[in-house]
Design a protein around this motif. Structure first.
Motif: not given
Length: 222
Positions: A91-100
């Motif tokens: 979450f801190r690295k924004g992996t969810d944002l990356l894929f979305q």
């Protein structure tokens, strides 16, 4: 001498952290106050430490990327665009944002994504329901590769994506910058020390999915 790569107290102010990381954060102030000299990399980290530990001597000492990144010979792929993301999954690295963000671009843009990271299958399981199954057909993962192998991957990468929510001085950004890979990253912590909008990349507000996707689209079409 104490060298600071991540500021756990600062991370806790911005994102949820694991129990282990919260445990470390409790001891961080004690260690920083007792250290005769503290070194850190970014201007942001220097200012943060000086403001909170005025009696501690703080020195900026940049960690230079491996020589292999200075020797990269760029031949970026454009058809399809080849995105690359380097760093821990979470979450801190924004992996969810990356894929979305990439899932939203999928219908209009031909691309592949290579993720260079250590394994974090538990976190990936929480992200998979957020995006379409079709996205994963374009994603490849690589793990446990050496610096010169990462440098080789940067030769053909079109853009580096780093939607991190909090970072002090991510090595992956510095490595991409010296290799000549444009970076689309969140404007947080020490990232603006290395990414200059319009020159070697673009920045967007941390945690802003819409902003991230917009900057990806602009940089990819440019």
């Amino acid at each position: 001498v104490m060298t600071v790569q991540g500021l756990f107290g600062w991370y806790l102010e911005r994102v949820p952290m694991s129990r282990y990381d919260r445990f470390i954060a409790r001891f961080e102030p004690l260690c920083l106050r007792r250290a005769p000299v503290v070194t850190t990399e970014s201007n942001y980290a220097v200012a943060y430490l000086k403001a909170r530990y005025p009696r501690t001597r703080v020195q900026q000492a940049e960690h230079a990327p491996n020589q292999a990144f200075f020797q990269v010979r760029r031949r970026p792929e454009l058809k399809p665009i080849r995105f690359i993301s380097i760093g821990t999954l979470g979450f801190r690295k924004g992996t969810d944002l990356l894929f979305q963000a990439l899932d939203r671009l999928r219908p209009e843009l031909a691309f592949t994504l290579e993720v260079i990271s250590g394994p974090n299958l538990d976190y990936l399981a929480t992200v998979r329901p957020l995006v379409s199954a079709a996205l994963w057909e374009r994603v490849a993962f690589k793990q446990h590769i050496l610096p010169h192998e990462v440098a080789q991957e940067l030769e053909t990468a079109t853009l580096m994506l780093l939607p991190t929510r909090a970072d002090v001085s991510p090595n992956a950004v510095k490595e991409c910058v010296v290799a000549g890979v444009p970076v689309v990253a969140a404007n947080t912590g020490g990232v603006p020390d290395y990414v200059f909008p319009g020159k070697n990349g673009l920045l967007f507000p941390p945690g802003d999915l819409e902003g991230f996707g917009a900057e990806e689209r602009v940089e990819a079409h440019d």
